[in-house]
Write an enzyme that holds these catalytic residues in place. Structure first.
Site, short mmCIF file in Angstrom:
data_model
loop_
_atom_site.label_atom_id
_atom_site.label_comp_id
_atom_site.label_asym_id
_atom_site.label_seq_id
_atom_site.Cartn_x
_atom_site.Cartn_y
_atom_site.Cartn_z
N SER A 7 65.09 -6.45 9.91
CA SER A 7 64.09 -7.53 9.77
C SER A 7 62.90 -6.76 9.41
CB SER A 7 63.76 -8.01 11.39
OG SER A 7 63.81 -6.98 12.17
N GLU A 9 58.58 -6.45 8.81
CA GLU A 9 57.05 -6.69 9.28
C GLU A 9 56.24 -7.00 8.13
OE1 GLU A 9 54.95 -4.97 12.82
OE2 GLU A 9 53.73 -4.43 11.07
N TYR A 41 48.95 -9.74 13.68
CA TYR A 41 47.88 -10.77 13.92
C TYR A 41 46.64 -9.41 13.87
CZ TYR A 41 45.39 -13.99 16.79
OH TYR A 41 44.47 -15.03 17.43
N HIS A 69 53.13 -12.67 15.12
CA HIS A 69 52.50 -11.84 16.44
C HIS A 69 51.26 -12.34 16.88
CE1 HIS A 69 54.00 -7.82 14.67
NE2 HIS A 69 54.88 -8.92 14.13
N GLY A 100 47.45 -5.99 22.95
CA GLY A 100 46.63 -5.73 21.75
C GLY A 100 45.82 -4.52 22.35
N ASP A 101 44.84 -4.05 21.11
CA ASP A 101 44.18 -2.93 21.64
C ASP A 101 43.06 -2.91 21.75
OD1 ASP A 101 45.97 -0.60 20.53
OD2 ASP A 101 45.85 -1.24 18.71
N ASP A 152 56.06 3.39 30.45
CA ASP A 152 56.23 2.51 29.48
C ASP A 152 57.69 2.02 29.57
OD1 ASP A 152 54.25 2.78 27.87
OD2 ASP A 152 54.77 4.93 27.16
N PHE A 210 47.88 7.36 11.08
CA PHE A 210 48.22 6.37 11.87
C PHE A 210 49.00 6.78 13.23
CE2 PHE A 210 50.44 2.23 12.86
CZ PHE A 210 49.45 1.58 13.50
N HIS A 259 64.34 -3.11 12.42
CA HIS A 259 62.86 -3.53 11.99
C HIS A 259 62.05 -2.53 11.13
CE1 HIS A 259 59.83 -6.60 12.38
NE2 HIS A 259 59.10 -5.71 12.70
N ARG A 265 54.83 -3.32 1.21
CA ARG A 265 55.33 -2.76 0.06
C ARG A 265 56.74 -2.75 0.12
NH1 ARG A 265 51.15 -0.86 -3.12
NH2 ARG A 265 49.42 -0.08 -1.79
P1 FAD Z 1 51.86 -3.17 26.80
O1 FAD Z 1 53.02 -2.69 26.25
O2 FAD Z 1 51.42 -4.19 27.49
O3 FAD Z 1 50.76 -2.14 27.18
C1 FAD Z 1 51.02 -0.64 26.42
C2 FAD Z 1 51.40 0.38 27.78
O4 FAD Z 1 50.23 0.50 28.63
C3 FAD Z 1 52.44 -0.14 28.44
O5 FAD Z 1 53.84 0.29 27.85
C4 FAD Z 1 52.24 0.53 29.66
O6 FAD Z 1 52.67 2.04 29.94
C5 FAD Z 1 50.58 0.56 29.84
N1 FAD Z 1 50.21 -0.88 30.55
C6 FAD Z 1 49.26 -1.61 30.02
N2 FAD Z 1 49.13 -2.84 30.88
C7 FAD Z 1 49.71 -2.39 32.08
C8 FAD Z 1 49.57 -2.77 33.31
N3 FAD Z 1 48.97 -4.02 33.67
N4 FAD Z 1 50.18 -2.15 34.38
C9 FAD Z 1 50.86 -0.91 34.16
N5 FAD Z 1 51.03 -0.42 32.84
C10 FAD Z 1 50.26 -1.00 31.72
N6 FAD Z 1 48.47 -4.82 17.49
C11 FAD Z 1 47.58 -5.92 16.99
O7 FAD Z 1 46.53 -5.83 17.12
N7 FAD Z 1 48.44 -6.98 16.07
C12 FAD Z 1 49.63 -6.80 16.07
O8 FAD Z 1 50.03 -7.71 15.13
C13 FAD Z 1 50.39 -5.85 16.62
N8 FAD Z 1 51.68 -5.71 16.32
C14 FAD Z 1 52.43 -4.91 17.11
C15 FAD Z 1 53.98 -4.84 16.76
C16 FAD Z 1 54.78 -4.05 17.47
C17 FAD Z 1 56.44 -4.15 17.27
C18 FAD Z 1 54.09 -3.04 18.43
C19 FAD Z 1 54.97 -2.06 19.08
C20 FAD Z 1 52.83 -2.94 18.65
C21 FAD Z 1 52.19 -3.85 17.88
N9 FAD Z 1 50.75 -3.91 17.90
C22 FAD Z 1 49.82 -4.69 17.34
C23 FAD Z 1 49.67 -2.79 18.53
C24 FAD Z 1 49.70 -3.31 19.93
O9 FAD Z 1 48.69 -4.26 20.09
C25 FAD Z 1 48.97 -1.78 20.93
O10 FAD Z 1 49.91 -0.76 20.95
C26 FAD Z 1 48.35 -2.34 22.09
O11 FAD Z 1 47.66 -1.33 22.52
C27 FAD Z 1 49.61 -2.45 23.11
O12 FAD Z 1 50.08 -3.75 23.06
P2 FAD Z 1 51.46 -4.37 23.87
O13 FAD Z 1 51.42 -5.69 24.18
O14 FAD Z 1 52.38 -3.35 23.29
O15 FAD Z 1 51.03 -3.35 25.29
#
Ligand code: FAD
Length: 288
Positions: A7, A9, A41, A69, A100-101, A152, A210, A259, A265
């Protein structure tokens, strides 16, 4: 060796030039018949409209299965569900559900007062609609917000319990990083599919920067290898070899899905896929 399912991205283009690059990339990679492709996104929802357009156009023009996303940053639940409903109406059947971040300048993620508080809450809401395959993010090396690696794994377990169908990992540079994580997840009873995220290294300086921001371990030998390759103008060759070797090792360890973070690219991803035995699916109709 088994041929993996693949797949890709992509990210939505913000300029005309970037737009040409995306469509060229999709055109070159689509014949490799990916299981799905996904469209990111922008941080803080900055590409809401562009992501929607890219998702629906790729689906309509190329007949690919597209995962959109979606993050919870800076949006109310109502806003987020409006986006979700628009995807459902457009025939999109897969979402990569993310927290999200934190917005630029903020130290940590803070939910919108009326928004989803975490990725798990978003996953639950998506699962309740019953309309989507839900993919989520996973972190083989501690996420910057995680106190340790175990957090995690336990959080990923919560995501699967909330309704996630599969997880895609952050990229990593050594296969052992993924394999260790896969074992840790299995030990905690996670049975859902975990797909390794693979980054073909088009630009080492950029990927390195990054990686640092994501807590991804950078092996010292990689700096040395890319420095030497740059001297001979052979970075592409090195990147293709390293990426193919890593994928080979993962496949040998039973990984069935890969993935690729294409960064819009096509060439490196295409060359690695070819090296793994994935051939373009060309019909006579295409040739004529
Ligand atoms: P989560 O997995 O929910 O949180 C990250 C970690 O923080 C967890 O593993 C856990 O250890 C801890 N944590 C968070 N909340 C809690 C809680 N309530 N209780 C306990 N522990 C917690 N970003 C974008 O802006 N746009 C995108 O399109 C995008 N695509 C992505 C695609 C992939 C495959 C990946 C891996 C990342 C992507 N990201 C994207 C980056 C992502 O938004 C960031 O890494 C963000 O900080 C975490 O989002 P998440 O949903 O993975 O977080």
């Amino acid at each position: 060796m088994t041929t993996p399912r693949i797949s890709f991205e992509f990210f939505p283009p913000k300029t005309l030039d970037a737009s040409f690059r995306l469509w060229e990339t999709v055109r070159m990679l689509a014949p490799l018949a990916p299981e799905f492709v996904s469209v990111t996104y922008g941080a803080g929802g900055t590409t809401r409209k562009l992501t929607h357009e890219a998702v629906t156009t790729i689906g309509a023009q190329y007949g690919l299965n597209v995962a959109a996303h979606l993050t919870c940053v800076d949006a109310t639940r109502a806003d987020t569900l409006e986006i979700v409903n628009a995807y459902a109406d457009a025939g999109v059947r897969e979402i990569v559900a993310l927290r999200g971040d934190a917005p630029k300048g903020a130290a940590r993620f803070t939910p919108h007062a009326d928004g989803f508080g975490s990725s798990v809450e978003l996953i639950e809401a998506l699962a309740n609609t019953g309309k989507f395959k839900i993919r989520v993010g996973a972190y083989p090396e501690p996420h910057p917000d995680a106190p340790d690696a175990r957090a995690d794994v336990m959080w990923l377990k919560r995501k699967f319990q909330a309704g996630a169908d599969s997880a895609i990992t952050q990229f990593f540079f050594e296969p052992e990083t993924f394999l260790r994580f896969r074992d840790d997840c299995a030990r905690q009873g996670i049975t859902g599919k975990i797909i390794p995220g693979i980054v073909p290294i088009e630009n080492w300086a950029g990927i390195r920067k990054f990686a640092s921001a994501c807590n991804t371990h950078i092996p010292a030998w990689m700096d040395e290898a890319f420095e030497k390759a740059a001297r001979d103008g052979r970075e592409d060759l090195l990147a293709t070899a390293l990426c193919t070797e890593m994928c080979d090792r993962l496949i040998a360890e039973g990984v069935e899905d890969l993935h690729f973070y294409t960064l819009n690219r096509a060439y490196l991803t295409r060359d690695v896929c070819h090296a793994l035995g994935i051939q373009p699916q060309v019909s006579l109709e295409n040739v004529a």
